[in-house]
Write a protein that holds these residues in place. Structure first.
Motif, PDB file in Angstrom:
ATOM      1  N   ARG A  77       0.851  -1.193   0.000  1.00  0.00           N
ATOM      2  CA  ARG A  77       0.000   0.000   0.000  1.00  0.00           C
ATOM      3  C   ARG A  77       0.883   1.238   0.000  1.00  0.00           C
ATOM      4  NH1 ARG A  77      -5.794  -0.977  -0.065  1.00  0.00           N
ATOM      5  NH2 ARG A  77      -6.152  -2.946   1.028  1.00  0.00           N
ATOM      6  N   GLU A  78       0.532   2.195  -0.832  1.00  0.00           N
ATOM      7  CA  GLU A  78       1.292   3.441  -0.857  1.00  0.00           C
ATOM      8  C   GLU A  78       1.244   4.099   0.513  1.00  0.00           C
ATOM      9  OE1 GLU A  78      -0.084   5.980  -3.936  1.00  0.00           O
ATOM     10  OE2 GLU A  78       0.602   4.664  -5.559  1.00  0.00           O
ATOM     11  N   SER A  79       2.329   4.752   0.878  1.00  0.00           N
ATOM     12  CA  SER A  79       2.424   5.341   2.214  1.00  0.00           C
ATOM     13  C   SER A  79       1.277   6.308   2.495  1.00  0.00           C
ATOM     14  CB  SER A  79       3.772   6.056   2.374  1.00  0.00           C
ATOM     15  OG  SER A  79       3.932   7.045   1.366  1.00  0.00           O
ATOM     16  N   ALA A  80       0.933   7.146   1.516  1.00  0.00           N
ATOM     17  CA  ALA A  80      -0.147   8.108   1.721  1.00  0.00           C
ATOM     18  C   ALA A  80      -1.474   7.395   1.964  1.00  0.00           C
ATOM     19  CB  ALA A  80      -0.255   9.037   0.514  1.00  0.00           C
ATOM     20  N   GLU A  81      -1.690   6.284   1.272  1.00  0.00           N
ATOM     21  CA  GLU A  81      -2.925   5.518   1.441  1.00  0.00           C
ATOM     22  C   GLU A  81      -3.004   4.924   2.851  1.00  0.00           C
ATOM     23  OE1 GLU A  81      -5.309   1.761  -0.673  1.00  0.00           O
ATOM     24  OE2 GLU A  81      -3.237   2.246  -1.248  1.00  0.00           O
ATOM     25  N   VAL A  82      -1.868   4.441   3.353  1.00  0.00           N
ATOM     26  CA  VAL A  82      -1.843   3.875   4.709  1.00  0.00           C
ATOM     27  C   VAL A  82      -2.105   4.965   5.743  1.00  0.00           C
ATOM     28  CG1 VAL A  82      -0.469   2.628   6.399  1.00  0.00           C
ATOM     29  CG2 VAL A  82      -0.252   2.067   3.974  1.00  0.00           C
ATOM     30  N   SER A 153       6.012   2.367  -0.584  1.00  0.00           N
ATOM     31  CA  SER A 153       4.856   1.648  -0.055  1.00  0.00           C
ATOM     32  C   SER A 153       5.239   0.850   1.179  1.00  0.00           C
ATOM     33  CB  SER A 153       4.282   0.704  -1.126  1.00  0.00           C
ATOM     34  OG  SER A 153       3.853   1.426  -2.261  1.00  0.00           O
ATOM     35  N   TYR A 154       4.224   0.449   1.919  1.00  0.00           N
ATOM     36  CA  TYR A 154       4.405  -0.424   3.079  1.00  0.00           C
ATOM     37  C   TYR A 154       3.856  -1.806   2.741  1.00  0.00           C
ATOM     38  CZ  TYR A 154       5.197   3.817   5.854  1.00  0.00           C
ATOM     39  OH  TYR A 154       5.683   4.998   6.346  1.00  0.00           O
ATOM     40  N   LEU A 155       4.575  -2.834   3.160  1.00  0.00           N
ATOM     41  CA  LEU A 155       4.150  -4.215   2.943  1.00  0.00           C
ATOM     42  C   LEU A 155       4.325  -4.991   4.242  1.00  0.00           C
ATOM     43  CD1 LEU A 155       3.282  -6.505   0.978  1.00  0.00           C
ATOM     44  CD2 LEU A 155       5.723  -6.897   0.559  1.00  0.00           C
TER      45      LEU A 155
END
Length: 260
Positions: A77-82, A153-155
């Motif tokens: 997930r993109e950082s901004a989305e998280v 992104s974060y995973l």
């Protein structure tokens, strides 16, 4: 002139020099180096599982948020989305940590990994990695660089997902109801009040609970029951405390009896 008269004319001056012929130097013995001073430092690596557990313990009251963030990042997930999802999940509740700090703590614990977005990978991904590292080390610092920071992104990691998958909400609710059976009448009062239109304020719950006969010995206050019901997702705060679908199911299970 007598000695007494001379003493009166020349009183003792405590600030005067003592009259040593040589300057006084205090002796300081040499400090010897410890035997292991030059020995190489061995850093003990803490297992990821322990680091994740320590992070959860160090952020009390935010366990569900941490679990949700890890689960939300099962796929990258993109950082901004998280960050936006964290704000949405907290809603009207209170979280003392900024979204960037929540993510940084999970990254440092090993529950989340940082990956460069595809656009950055074509350029080696170095910019995204550097920006992500900076965010993890100083999440609250403001970026003064010109232009947008590199995207990343974060995973969720396998260790982080293992913590999420080990949760047993149904079992937790069952144990909660079994262990607190004597308080079922109080839980019912709280769930019914929170199930009314508009929910219930803390003050309204206080009035229902704090003077209830079951709460006298041992002494229990409304916060005990609110925290317990929130912990099993039976109520949630949205401007007021409101009964959830889980809470309505619990109400069916703890119907009043003649003994109540």
């Amino acid at each position: 002139m007598t000695e007494k008269e001379m003493a009166l004319q020349d009183p003792f001056d405590p600030t005067a020099e003592m009259g040593f012929d040589e300057e006084y130097v205090e002796y300081v013995p040499p400090i010897e180096k410890p035997e292991d001073y030059d020995a190489p430092r061995v850093e003990v690596e803490v297992p990821v599982e322990e680091r994740i557990a320590a992070t959860f313990a160090g952020m009390p009251g935010n366990e569900k948020l941490l679990l949700h963030v890890i689960d939300f990042c099962r796929e990258g997930r993109e950082s901004a989305e998280v960050h936006d999802e964290i704000v949405r999940f907290v809603g009207a509740g209170v979280c003392t940590y900024a979204p960037e700090v929540v993510c940084a703590n999970l990254v440092n614990a090993g529950a989340l990994a940082i990956v460069a977005d595809e656009a950055e990978e074509t350029d080696g991904g170095d910019g995204a990695a550097e920006a992500a590292d900076a965010a993890a080390e100083e999440p609250m610092a403001e970026t003064e660089a010109v232009g947008a920071p590199p995207a990343f992104s974060y995973l969720a990691t396998d260790e982080g997902l293992a913590v999420v998958d080990a949760q047993d909400p149904e079992g937790d609710r069952l144990r909660f109801l079994e262990e607190g059976e004597r308080y079922h009448p109080v839980y019912r009062l709280v769930l019914e009040a929170c199930g009314a239109e508009g929910g219930a304020t803390k003050k309204a719950i206080d009035a229902l609970v704090d003077h209830h006969p079951l709460c006298k010995e041992p002494r229990r206050y409304s916060g005990f029951f609110v925290k317990g019901l929130e912990g099993i997702d039976a109520i949630a705060f949205d401007g007021a405390w409101k009964t959830t679908e889980v809470g309505r199911d619990i109400l069916v299970q703890i119907n009043p009896t003649e003994e109540d």
